[in-house]
Design a protein around this motif. Sequence first.
Motif, PDB file in Angstrom:
ATOM      1  N   MET A   1       0.593  -1.184  -0.636  1.00  0.00           N
ATOM      2  CA  MET A   1       0.363  -0.332   0.326  1.00  0.00           C
ATOM      3  C   MET A   1       0.775   1.053  -0.227  1.00  0.00           C
ATOM      4  SD  MET A   1      -3.032   1.028   2.507  1.00  0.00           S
ATOM      5  CE  MET A   1      -3.824  -0.803   2.897  1.00  0.00           C
ATOM      6  N   THR A   2       0.830   1.936  -1.249  1.00  0.00           N
ATOM      7  CA  THR A   2       1.375   3.499  -0.888  1.00  0.00           C
ATOM      8  C   THR A   2       1.146   4.418  -0.008  1.00  0.00           C
ATOM      9  OG1 THR A   2      -0.737   4.763  -1.852  1.00  0.00           O
ATOM     10  CG2 THR A   2       1.058   3.444  -3.394  1.00  0.00           C
ATOM     11  N   ALA A   3       2.252   4.992   0.358  1.00  0.00           N
ATOM     12  CA  ALA A   3       1.534   6.134   1.637  1.00  0.00           C
ATOM     13  C   ALA A   3       0.949   7.079   1.325  1.00  0.00           C
ATOM     14  CB  ALA A   3       2.769   7.496   1.764  1.00  0.00           C
ATOM     15  N   LYS A   4       0.759   7.534   0.571  1.00  0.00           N
ATOM     16  CA  LYS A   4      -1.163   8.255  -0.367  1.00  0.00           C
ATOM     17  C   LYS A   4      -2.298   6.946   0.719  1.00  0.00           C
ATOM     18  CE  LYS A   4      -3.275  11.185  -3.323  1.00  0.00           C
ATOM     19  NZ  LYS A   4      -2.872  11.716  -4.871  1.00  0.00           N
ATOM     20  N   SER A   6      -2.648   4.924   2.171  1.00  0.00           N
ATOM     21  CA  SER A   6      -2.359   4.859   3.619  1.00  0.00           C
ATOM     22  C   SER A   6      -3.508   5.704   4.911  1.00  0.00           C
ATOM     23  CB  SER A   6      -0.450   4.336   4.092  1.00  0.00           C
ATOM     24  OG  SER A   6      -0.964   3.895   5.839  1.00  0.00           O
ATOM     25  N   LYS A   7      -2.482   7.187   3.993  1.00  0.00           N
ATOM     26  CA  LYS A   7      -3.284   7.982   4.413  1.00  0.00           C
ATOM     27  C   LYS A   7      -4.254   8.751   4.294  1.00  0.00           C
ATOM     28  CE  LYS A   7       1.082  10.751   4.373  1.00  0.00           C
ATOM     29  NZ  LYS A   7       1.612  12.022   4.672  1.00  0.00           N
ATOM     30  N   SER A   8      -5.019   8.224   3.607  1.00  0.00           N
ATOM     31  CA  SER A   8      -6.738   7.822   3.257  1.00  0.00           C
ATOM     32  C   SER A   8      -7.145   6.737   4.532  1.00  0.00           C
ATOM     33  CB  SER A   8      -7.291   7.959   1.642  1.00  0.00           C
ATOM     34  OG  SER A   8      -6.547   7.105   1.235  1.00  0.00           O
ATOM     35  N   MET A   9      -6.533   5.471   3.745  1.00  0.00           N
ATOM     36  CA  MET A   9      -7.280   4.250   4.367  1.00  0.00           C
ATOM     37  C   MET A   9      -7.451   4.695   6.558  1.00  0.00           C
ATOM     38  SD  MET A   9      -8.697   1.657   5.149  1.00  0.00           S
ATOM     39  CE  MET A   9      -8.022   0.979   2.965  1.00  0.00           C
ATOM     40  N   ILE A  10      -6.668   5.680   6.879  1.00  0.00           N
ATOM     41  CA  ILE A  10      -6.689   6.077   8.115  1.00  0.00           C
ATOM     42  C   ILE A  10      -7.746   7.086   8.216  1.00  0.00           C
ATOM     43  CG2 ILE A  10      -5.406   7.034  10.049  1.00  0.00           C
ATOM     44  CD1 ILE A  10      -2.386   6.065   8.797  1.00  0.00           C
TER      45      ILE A  10
END
Length: 155
Positions: A1-4, A6-10
């Motif tokens: 999973m990309t950082a972007k 991952s941030k949107s999932m959070i």
Amino acid sequence: MTAKKSKSMIAFMFMGLVAGMMSPIQTSINSRLRIAVDSPIIASLISFLVGMMLLLLISLVVERRLTFPLRGVGRIPWWIFTGGALGVIFVTSNILLLPLLGSALTVVLALCGQMIIALTIDHFGWFGIIKHPINRYRVLGVLSMIGGVLLIQWF
């Protein structure tokens, strides 16, 4: 999973957490409304009317319309239109249960019920969703929730 991603999932998980926090607040407010209007049914009606008015306003501001294409509505499965009725059952049940069970037990029982049916929906892929098979970890999660219900009830 990309950082972007991952941030949107959070962010989405946080949104789900906050949305979940609204349930006990809504149930507590609606329970007080029940006392004020001397009826769980009228309290539920008022709650839905206020919600409808807010959705009407949001539809006008965000969507800039109140209509939708009627073409093909007759081919939509009947159960697609049952969400509002299910909401009435959920909200009215919470209004009735909160004074008897308290906020914590009412909410955790509703959450347990939600998890049990959610796992079933995921497992079978009902309503056109992607299948996520039940496994021992998911079952353990639900059993842990049921254990939490018992602890809340007993203590």
